[in-house]
Scaffold this motif. Structure first.
Motif, mmCIF file in Angstrom:
data_model
loop_
_atom_site.group_PDB
_atom_site.id
_atom_site.type_symbol
_atom_site.label_atom_id
_atom_site.label_comp_id
_atom_site.label_asym_id
_atom_site.label_seq_id
_atom_site.Cartn_x
_atom_site.Cartn_y
_atom_site.Cartn_z
ATOM 1 N N LYS A 236 0.934 -1.224 -0.066
ATOM 2 C CA LYS A 236 -0.025 0.003 -0.209
ATOM 3 C C LYS A 236 0.814 1.196 0.087
ATOM 4 N N GLU A 250 1.241 -8.187 -10.431
ATOM 5 C CA GLU A 250 0.411 -7.033 -10.891
ATOM 6 C C GLU A 250 0.256 -5.930 -10.205
ATOM 7 N N PRO A 251 0.144 -4.814 -10.949
ATOM 8 C CA PRO A 251 0.304 -3.269 -10.477
ATOM 9 C C PRO A 251 -0.994 -3.073 -9.319
ATOM 10 N N ARG A 252 -0.743 -2.079 -8.338
ATOM 11 C CA ARG A 252 -1.841 -1.770 -7.544
ATOM 12 C C ARG A 252 -1.911 -0.324 -7.785
ATOM 13 N N GLU A 253 -2.926 0.269 -7.035
ATOM 14 C CA GLU A 253 -3.545 1.627 -7.133
ATOM 15 C C GLU A 253 -2.456 2.494 -6.211
ATOM 16 N N GLY A 254 -2.517 3.657 -6.598
ATOM 17 C CA GLY A 254 -1.987 4.935 -5.839
ATOM 18 C C GLY A 254 -0.232 4.910 -5.876
ATOM 19 N N GLU A 256 3.320 6.063 -7.672
ATOM 20 C CA GLU A 256 3.759 6.945 -8.694
ATOM 21 C C GLU A 256 4.385 6.035 -9.849
ATOM 22 N N VAL A 258 5.417 2.043 -11.026
ATOM 23 C CA VAL A 258 5.253 0.430 -10.924
ATOM 24 C C VAL A 258 5.981 -0.328 -11.818
#
Ligand code: TXA
Ligand code: MG
Length: 313
Positions: A236, A250-254, A256, A258
């Motif tokens: 996170k 896999e990518p994650r939200e939030g 800057e 990845v």
């Protein structure tokens, strides 16, 4: 100077080695910073350029099986392992012979030997008509290079020639096994998984600390990017910080920026991309890199070892 690893340039580089100079070259694991292993002044240059403490020994690279006996006293298990895994990402620690200068082994009676599985490395060793002492071609404790440009960024023109052979396939350093203990001890998890080794020679011990090298804890922080790094099981972003993500699958939200190690979730592919992705993240002026934990099986163990050392805890 970066030179494409053509036959002609490999010959030129071999000439540099013979004359006591430094050549960075590709191996299947990471790029090495090489010098003539039998020339102690040449080996001293490696330590100087890397800013590496003299208490940390270097690996000697060979191109032929017969070379093993010229440098060390191999045991039965050493022959078994060489037959099974050389050329390849396995380094063996064995009692050394007189010819190996003590600067190579940091004064130890044991020498670390490896036959790399990269045509450029093998050709270079063969053409230089000696054995090549080579640590990874980075500044001490920094990220290991998996491309010629990574070497140039850290060491610049302090290296006489950097042979460019593209990106390294394995992408993490060799597995180091000490064959002078009973059972043998894995001193560093790396590109060859322990499961494969145990199939050939039976059970081995895994150690967190290299007791042969008298510098306890010295290498707690190692293989590290300049940007702070934190490992998370469920990544996170941290509020108010520019966070980069080193994701497994896999990518994650939030975040800057990845980087994904392997969309298929393949640990071998993830290891091959590890340093490359860290080098890219390190250039983004981030406050922190969040690294997602990967499963600790097979090459996943070597990946987690590197991430923990980069985190410094
Ligand atoms: O994949 C690799 O192993 C790469 C490529 C260039 O071959 N080399 C590499 O070297 O990673 P280096 O110096 O970055 O890491 C080798 C480590 C040393 O830090 C030291 O801990 C251990 O190998 N080592 C070398 N000689 C040793 C010895 N005689 N006894 C115990 N450990 C040794
Ligand atoms: Mg290294």
């Amino acid at each position: 100077m970066i030179l494409k690893a053509t036959e002609e340039n490999i010959k030129k580089a071999a000439e540099v080695i013979r004359k006591g100079g430094l050549v960075a070259f590709p191996t299947e694991t990471v790029y090495g910073l090489g010098a003539d292993a039998l020339n102690k002044e040449a080996v001293a240059k490696i330590f100087e350029v890397k800013q590496r403490p003299l208490i940390d020994p270097v690996i000697v690279h060979i191109s032929k099986f017969e070379d093993l006996e010229k440098l060390a006293y191999p045991t039965e298990l050493a022959y078994k392992l060489a037959k099974a895994f050389w050329p390849g990402p396995l380094t063996m620690v064995l009692p050394k012979k007189e010819v190996v200068p003590s600067i190579v082994t940091a004064g130890l009676d044991f020498v670390a030997i490896r036959m790399p599985a990269h045509p450029v490395a093998l050709k270079l060793i063969e053409e230089s008509k000696t054995f090549i002492a080579a640590p990874s071609a980075n500044l001490f404790s920094k990220l290991s290079p998996t491309r010629a440009e990574h070497v140039y960024e850290q060491l610049g023109d302090k290296v006489d020639i950097i042979l460019d052979g593209g990106k390294c396939d394995v992408g993490v350093e060799s597995t180091i096994i000490d064959l002078t203990t009973e059972p043998p001890t894995i001193l560093r998890l790396g590109g060859l998984d322990v499961e494969a080794i145990e199939k050939v020679i039976g059970e081995v011990k895994i150690t967190k600390e290299n007791k042969k090298i008298k510098a306890p804890g010295m290498l707690k922080k190692h293989y590290s990017p300049t940007t702070p790094l934190k490992i998370m099981k469920e990544p996170k972003p941290i509020p108010n910080l520019r966070c980069g993500l080193l994701a497994f699958k896999e990518p994650r939200e939030g975040f800057e920026v990845v980087e994904i190690l392997s969309r298929k979730g393949d640990l071998r592919e993830a290891a091959a991309n590890l340093y490359d992705s860290l080098h890219r993240l390190d250039k983004q002026n981030l406050d922190i890199i969040i690294a997602e934990a990967v499963p600790e099986v097979g090459l996943g163990r070597a990946i987690m070892d590197r991430l923990r050392k980069a985190q410094g805890l």
